[in-house]
Design a protein around this motif. Structure first.
Motif, short mmCIF file in Angstrom:
data_model
loop_
_atom_site.label_atom_id
_atom_site.label_comp_id
_atom_site.label_asym_id
_atom_site.label_seq_id
_atom_site.Cartn_x
_atom_site.Cartn_y
_atom_site.Cartn_z
N LEU A 115 -2.51 5.21 10.80
CA LEU A 115 -1.26 5.60 10.18
C LEU A 115 -1.19 7.11 10.13
CD1 LEU A 115 -1.38 3.15 7.14
CD2 LEU A 115 -0.12 2.82 9.25
N SER A 116 0.00 7.62 10.17
CA SER A 116 0.15 9.07 10.10
C SER A 116 0.99 9.50 8.91
CB SER A 116 0.81 9.58 11.39
OG SER A 116 2.08 8.98 11.55
N SER A 117 1.23 8.59 7.97
CA SER A 117 2.13 8.88 6.86
C SER A 117 1.39 9.23 5.58
CB SER A 117 3.02 7.65 6.61
OG SER A 117 2.24 6.52 6.29
N CYS A 118 0.14 9.55 5.64
CA CYS A 118 -0.66 9.69 4.42
C CYS A 118 -1.00 11.14 4.13
CB CYS A 118 -1.94 8.85 4.55
SG CYS A 118 -1.58 7.12 4.79
N GLY A 119 -0.02 11.99 4.21
CA GLY A 119 -0.23 13.37 3.79
C GLY A 119 -1.02 14.19 4.77
N GLY A 120 -0.84 13.96 6.05
CA GLY A 120 -1.49 14.77 7.06
C GLY A 120 -2.78 14.20 7.56
N MET A 168 -4.37 -0.13 2.00
CA MET A 168 -5.07 0.97 2.64
C MET A 168 -6.56 0.78 2.40
SD MET A 168 -2.82 4.37 1.86
CE MET A 168 -1.18 4.55 2.52
N SER A 169 -7.38 1.06 3.38
CA SER A 169 -8.82 0.94 3.22
C SER A 169 -9.47 2.29 2.91
CB SER A 169 -9.46 0.32 4.46
OG SER A 169 -9.14 1.06 5.62
N GLU A 170 -8.67 3.26 2.53
CA GLU A 170 -9.14 4.56 2.06
C GLU A 170 -8.34 4.94 0.82
OE1 GLU A 170 -8.50 7.30 5.22
OE2 GLU A 170 -10.01 6.43 6.52
N ASN A 171 -8.93 5.76 -0.03
CA ASN A 171 -8.20 6.25 -1.20
C ASN A 171 -7.11 7.24 -0.78
OD1 ASN A 171 -9.85 4.75 -2.86
ND2 ASN A 171 -11.18 6.48 -3.38
N LEU A 172 -6.06 7.27 -1.57
CA LEU A 172 -4.93 8.16 -1.27
C LEU A 172 -5.37 9.62 -1.35
CD1 LEU A 172 -1.89 7.85 -0.64
CD2 LEU A 172 -1.46 8.25 -3.07
N ALA A 177 3.21 6.97 -3.33
CA ALA A 177 2.77 6.24 -2.13
C ALA A 177 3.61 6.65 -0.92
CB ALA A 177 2.89 4.74 -2.36
N PRO A 178 3.01 6.71 0.26
CA PRO A 178 3.77 7.00 1.48
C PRO A 178 4.81 5.93 1.76
CG PRO A 178 1.41 7.26 1.84
CD PRO A 178 1.56 6.60 0.51
N PHE A 179 5.76 6.24 2.62
CA PHE A 179 6.80 5.29 2.99
C PHE A 179 6.18 3.98 3.47
CE2 PHE A 179 9.18 9.28 3.42
CZ PHE A 179 10.31 8.96 2.70
N GLY A 180 6.75 2.88 3.01
CA GLY A 180 6.27 1.55 3.39
C GLY A 180 5.21 0.99 2.47
N TYR A 181 4.75 1.80 1.52
CA TYR A 181 3.70 1.39 0.59
C TYR A 181 4.16 1.57 -0.84
CZ TYR A 181 0.36 1.26 4.44
OH TYR A 181 -0.28 0.96 5.59
N HIS A 182 3.39 1.02 -1.76
CA HIS A 182 3.61 1.26 -3.18
C HIS A 182 2.28 1.19 -3.91
CE1 HIS A 182 3.81 -3.20 -2.88
NE2 HIS A 182 3.25 -3.18 -4.09
N ILE A 183 2.25 1.69 -5.13
CA ILE A 183 1.05 1.58 -5.96
C ILE A 183 1.01 0.17 -6.52
CG2 ILE A 183 -0.24 2.58 -7.87
CD1 ILE A 183 0.45 4.55 -5.59
N VAL A 185 -6.54 6.30 -6.28
CA VAL A 185 -5.35 5.48 -6.03
C VAL A 185 -5.49 4.79 -4.68
CG1 VAL A 185 -2.87 5.53 -5.53
CG2 VAL A 185 -3.78 6.83 -7.46
N ARG A 186 -5.16 3.51 -4.65
CA ARG A 186 -5.01 2.75 -3.41
C ARG A 186 -3.58 2.24 -3.31
NH1 ARG A 186 -9.37 0.72 -0.31
NH2 ARG A 186 -11.04 2.25 -0.61
#
Length: 207
Positions: free
Chosen positions: A18-23, A37-41, A101-107, A205-206
């Motif tokens: 994914l490329s929507s996670c803040g760079g 997500m399998s990584e923390n925000l 959360a990035p587009f397409g996701y939520h907390i 946060v995930r």
């Protein structure tokens, strides 16, 4: 996290970039009917592009907490910890209407965390969620779910840090009361997923 309509009878791991996670690219994993997500925000801006305060000093962190202002930090203010554990956010960042959360996701809500636990079997869920390395005193586990939980620690409202390498804490979007919110906790010496509510301080946060 995000939901998928396909009903799965087992844990199916689907990793995609994914490329929507803040760079930074991230991976995601399908667990039951949920995609996590399998990584923390690790973002420093809200979804609309507004910057989130990086509170480095104890005073900055404490003031943000007192003013109910969204804020983030790296554990011990060390960017190297961010590369491994992501950022720590206070709950005011989690709950901000601009969207953490990035587009397409939520907390995930408290209920959605419970759905994850139920799917993984409650008492053994933590073992299935913890990563295979990085935990204190052989606290590593199978990571059967692909959640890849790491012990990213916390930051108290006075600015102090603790528990990195030992425990991981993740916010839900659900408020308990005006001072506290629900979260989940994995420990190096515990195979469970633990549910508590606490002051709106600094956790991972995930989505």
């Amino acid at each position: 996290m995000k939901k998928v309509s396909l009903i799965l009878s087992a844990v199916v791991m689907t990793a995609m970039m994914l490329s929507s996670c803040g760079g930074g690219a991230s991976t995601e994993v399908t667990i039951g009917k949920q995609v996590w997500m399998s990584e923390n925000l690790n973002v420093d801006k809200f979804r609309n592009g507004d910057p989130i305060l990086e509170a480095k000093t104890d005073e900055e962190w404490g003031t943000a907490y007192e003013n109910q202002q969204p804020a983030w930090c790296y554990y011990n203010n060390d960017p190297a910890n961010g590369e491994k554990y992501g950022k720590l956010y206070n709950w005011y960042a989690v709950n901000d209407k601009r969207g953490l959360a990035p587009f397409g996701y939520h907390i995930p809500s408290d209920e959605e965390w419970t759905t994850l636990e139920d799917f993984l079997g409650k008492t053994d869920a933590g073992k299935k969620m913890k990563s295979t390395s990085g935990w204190k005193e052989n606290g590593n586990s199978s990571n059967e779910s692909g959640f890849s939980g790491l012990p990213g620690g916390y930051r108290y409202n006075d600015g102090s840090f603790g528990s990195v390498g030992e425990n991981g804490y993740w916010w839900s979007s659900s408020e308990y009361d005006t001072l506290n919110a629900w979260y989940r906790y994995l420990g190096y010496d515990d195979g469970n997923v633990n549910r508590f509510n606490y002051g709106k301080e600094g956790f991972s946060v995930r989505c």
